[in-house]
Write a protein that holds these residues in place. Sequence first.
Motif, PDB file in Angstrom:
ATOM      1  N   GLU A  88      18.136  71.374 -39.125  1.00 32.66           N
ATOM      2  CA  GLU A  88      17.952  70.542 -40.320  1.00 32.66           C
ATOM      3  C   GLU A  88      17.762  71.429 -41.548  1.00 32.66           C
ATOM      4  O   GLU A  88      17.226  72.538 -41.449  1.00 32.66           O
ATOM      5  CB  GLU A  88      16.745  69.627 -40.154  1.00 32.66           C
ATOM      6  N   GLU A 158      11.793  60.585 -37.844  1.00 30.42           N
ATOM      7  CA  GLU A 158      13.029  61.009 -37.178  1.00 30.42           C
ATOM      8  C   GLU A 158      13.974  59.832 -36.950  1.00 30.42           C
ATOM      9  O   GLU A 158      15.188  59.961 -37.127  1.00 30.42           O
ATOM     10  CB  GLU A 158      12.709  61.695 -35.845  1.00 30.42           C
ATOM     11  N   GLN A 159      13.429  58.687 -36.580  1.00 29.32           N
ATOM     12  CA  GLN A 159      14.272  57.515 -36.345  1.00 29.32           C
ATOM     13  C   GLN A 159      14.956  57.072 -37.635  1.00 29.32           C
ATOM     14  O   GLN A 159      16.140  56.715 -37.629  1.00 29.32           O
ATOM     15  CB  GLN A 159      13.449  56.379 -35.748  1.00 29.32           C
ATOM     16  N   ARG A 163      18.220  60.810 -36.192  1.00 30.92           N
ATOM     17  CA  ARG A 163      18.314  61.734 -35.062  1.00 30.92           C
ATOM     18  C   ARG A 163      16.914  62.086 -34.585  1.00 30.92           C
ATOM     19  O   ARG A 163      16.089  62.580 -35.345  1.00 30.92           O
ATOM     20  CB  ARG A 163      19.051  63.006 -35.448  1.00 30.92           C
ATOM     21  N   PHE A 165      14.656  64.455 -32.452  1.00 30.01           N
ATOM     22  CA  PHE A 165      14.648  65.791 -31.864  1.00 30.01           C
ATOM     23  C   PHE A 165      13.569  65.931 -30.798  1.00 30.01           C
ATOM     24  O   PHE A 165      13.700  66.732 -29.888  1.00 30.01           O
ATOM     25  CB  PHE A 165      14.419  66.851 -32.951  1.00 30.01           C
ATOM     26  N   GLU A 167      12.110  64.128 -27.985  1.00 25.81           N
ATOM     27  CA  GLU A 167      12.210  62.996 -27.067  1.00 25.81           C
ATOM     28  C   GLU A 167      10.907  62.766 -26.293  1.00 25.81           C
ATOM     29  O   GLU A 167      10.594  61.644 -25.921  1.00 25.81           O
ATOM     30  CB  GLU A 167      13.384  63.205 -26.115  1.00 25.81           C
TER      31      GLU A 167
END
Length: 199
Positions: A88, A158-159, A163, A165, A167
Amino acid sequence: MIARTTSGRSFKGAALYVLHDKGKAKTSDRVAFIETVNLPTDNPSRAVAHMVDTATHAEQLKTANGMTTGRKLEKPVYHYTLAWHPTEAPTQAEQVEAARESMAALGLSDRQALIVSHNDTAHPHVHVIVNRVCPETGKAANISNDRLKLSQWAQDYEQRRGRVFCEAREVNKAERDKGRWVKDNSPTRQQWTEWKKAQ
């Protein structure tokens, strides 16, 4: 997005670390930019002095606002980092916006803060030094569950960006939603509460 937190006693010590290069050097090559929040200056040294002054006069501020003084705050410095994935490349505006959003998620929007971006690692990251003492009331911010709040904010962040990253964060949230206590393979929150009551 990865968030890490710490708290401490010294604004000057925290500022020395984030405003200069590693090893307590007087150079500041790794500093990409500096932003102040709720402070009357953009000068980082003067901003730190304002934060020290506010924390030092917390009792007087509380008294002036009709509050009983209570216990003295031992650790007025709240410091956390926000680190993006190495792939990023957030702009300065995006980094500042993320820092301000995370402060809001922690309930610290009205507090004095110094946001410092570093460029010395493969992953872009900002340091946020926050004065837990409210400059208006002298009341200390409650930072309990700060890691959980930051985790929830980071997942949403992130949502929204499209994306994910981290999880593992989503897996842990799903477990918490089922009522399971998720932290270092600990027992469930109910098991922990029962054990604590038995003590």
